[in-house]
Design a protein around this motif. Structure first.
Motif, PDB file in Angstrom:
ATOM      1  N   ARG A   1       0.832  -1.206   0.000  1.00  0.00           N
ATOM      2  CA  ARG A   1       0.000   0.000   0.000  1.00  0.00           C
ATOM      3  C   ARG A   1       0.868   1.259   0.000  1.00  0.00           C
ATOM      4  N   ILE A   2       1.933   1.235   0.785  1.00  0.00           N
ATOM      5  CA  ILE A   2       2.856   2.375   0.804  1.00  0.00           C
ATOM      6  C   ILE A   2       3.492   2.561  -0.576  1.00  0.00           C
ATOM      7  N   ALA A   3       3.906   1.458  -1.184  1.00  0.00           N
ATOM      8  CA  ALA A   3       4.508   1.534  -2.523  1.00  0.00           C
ATOM      9  C   ALA A   3       3.519   2.123  -3.534  1.00  0.00           C
ATOM     10  N   CYS A   4       2.252   1.746  -3.421  1.00  0.00           N
ATOM     11  CA  CYS A   4       1.229   2.287  -4.329  1.00  0.00           C
ATOM     12  C   CYS A   4       1.075   3.792  -4.159  1.00  0.00           C
TER      13      CYS A   4
ATOM     14  N   PHE B   1       2.584   8.157  -6.868  1.00  0.00           N
ATOM     15  CA  PHE B   1       2.161   9.525  -7.181  1.00  0.00           C
ATOM     16  C   PHE B   1       3.311  10.525  -7.241  1.00  0.00           C
ATOM     17  N   PRO B   2       4.144  10.645  -6.199  1.00  0.00           N
ATOM     18  CA  PRO B   2       5.240  11.611  -6.337  1.00  0.00           C
ATOM     19  C   PRO B   2       6.206  11.232  -7.456  1.00  0.00           C
ATOM     20  N   LEU B   3       6.437   9.935  -7.641  1.00  0.00           N
ATOM     21  CA  LEU B   3       7.333   9.534  -8.727  1.00  0.00           C
ATOM     22  C   LEU B   3       6.766   9.965 -10.072  1.00  0.00           C
ATOM     23  N   ALA B   4       5.502   9.653 -10.313  1.00  0.00           N
ATOM     24  CA  ALA B   4       4.882   9.992 -11.600  1.00  0.00           C
ATOM     25  C   ALA B   4       4.860  11.499 -11.836  1.00  0.00           C
ATOM     26  N   PHE B   5       4.456  12.253 -10.818  1.00  0.00           N
ATOM     27  CA  PHE B   5       4.301  13.698 -11.012  1.00  0.00           C
ATOM     28  C   PHE B   5       5.625  14.454 -11.019  1.00  0.00           C
TER      29      PHE B   5
ATOM     30  N   TRP C   1      -0.562  11.063 -19.364  1.00  0.00           N
ATOM     31  CA  TRP C   1       0.144   9.782 -19.218  1.00  0.00           C
ATOM     32  C   TRP C   1       0.557   9.563 -17.760  1.00  0.00           C
ATOM     33  N   GLN C   2       0.909  10.645 -17.076  1.00  0.00           N
ATOM     34  CA  GLN C   2       1.220  10.555 -15.654  1.00  0.00           C
ATOM     35  C   GLN C   2      -0.002  10.047 -14.887  1.00  0.00           C
ATOM     36  N   LEU C   3      -1.182  10.487 -15.300  1.00  0.00           N
ATOM     37  CA  LEU C   3      -2.419  10.018 -14.665  1.00  0.00           C
ATOM     38  C   LEU C   3      -2.635   8.518 -14.910  1.00  0.00           C
ATOM     39  N   ILE C   4      -2.287   8.060 -16.103  1.00  0.00           N
ATOM     40  CA  ILE C   4      -2.383   6.618 -16.400  1.00  0.00           C
ATOM     41  C   ILE C   4      -1.443   5.852 -15.473  1.00  0.00           C
ATOM     42  N   ASP C   5      -0.224   6.342 -15.317  1.00  0.00           N
ATOM     43  CA  ASP C   5       0.726   5.697 -14.397  1.00  0.00           C
ATOM     44  C   ASP C   5       0.170   5.675 -12.978  1.00  0.00           C
ATOM     45  N   CYS C   6      -0.436   6.786 -12.551  1.00  0.00           N
ATOM     46  CA  CYS C   6      -1.017   6.868 -11.208  1.00  0.00           C
ATOM     47  C   CYS C   6      -2.178   5.898 -11.032  1.00  0.00           C
ATOM     48  N   SER C   7      -2.863   5.573 -12.120  1.00  0.00           N
ATOM     49  CA  SER C   7      -3.995   4.647 -12.016  1.00  0.00           C
ATOM     50  C   SER C   7      -3.547   3.271 -11.523  1.00  0.00           C
TER      51      SER C   7
END
Length: 166
Positions: free
Chosen positions: A109-112, A116-120, A132-138
């Motif tokens: 859960r922590i990894a999930c 967000f910070p990694l993608a953004f 595409w960042q939003l797709i990664d966040c999904s």
């Protein structure tokens, strides 16, 4: 009580197996990245969806050029794939004993959330389109929801087994 315990254990195992399979598939698909992007590029070129096909074509071109001149760069995605497979192995612990290994679910859960910070941050630095960042966040959202269901089920299982053992 025993029947309820068995039902929860069964549900937890099925959901953990689903998570493991998804992690493995996510990892395995990073190995043939050049082939996959080539297929996606052909598909989107044929069906021209402007913002998607332009981005996929740019990614395709980048991967093709890099592979032609610096083929060793794909080794980085090999390690990405490997890390997904290694992380999937960690989830065998809660598959065997969910209550004792609930920490693995918490780790997941922590990894999930860390997606967000990694993608953004990295996505912005690397010029990845916001959509595409939003797709990664999904992936982080989906994983977090699934792992939260598993976590809550394990906590319920823990309560039932504690009552049974008293």
């Amino acid at each position: 009580m025993k029947n309820q315990e068995q039902q929860i254990r069964s549900r937890v195992k099925r959901l953990i197996l689903l998570f493991i399979v998804c992690l493995c598939l996510s990892g395995i698909t990073a190995f043939p990245l050049q082939l996959e992007i080539s297929a996606l590029n052909s598909f989107f070129t044929f069906h021209h969806v402007a913002f998607i096909s332009d981005w996929v074509e740019k990614v395709y071109e980048g991967i093709e050029r890099t592979a032609a001149v610096y083929p060793f760069m794909a080794y980085g995605t090999d390690w990405l794939a490997f890390s997904h497979l290694v992380i999937a192995v960690v989830f065998l612990g809660p598959l065997k004993d969910p209550v004792r290994n609930i920490w693995v679910i918490q780790f997941g859960r922590i990894a999930c959330i860390m997606v967000f910070p990694l993608a953004f941050i990295c996505g912005t630095i690397r010029g990845i389109p916001f959509w595409w960042q939003l797709i990664d966040c999904s992936f982080g959202v989906t994983g977090f929801i699934l792992l939260s269901v598993i976590y809550n089920s394990i906590r319920h299982l823990e309560l039932i087994t504690t009552k049974t053992n008293l």
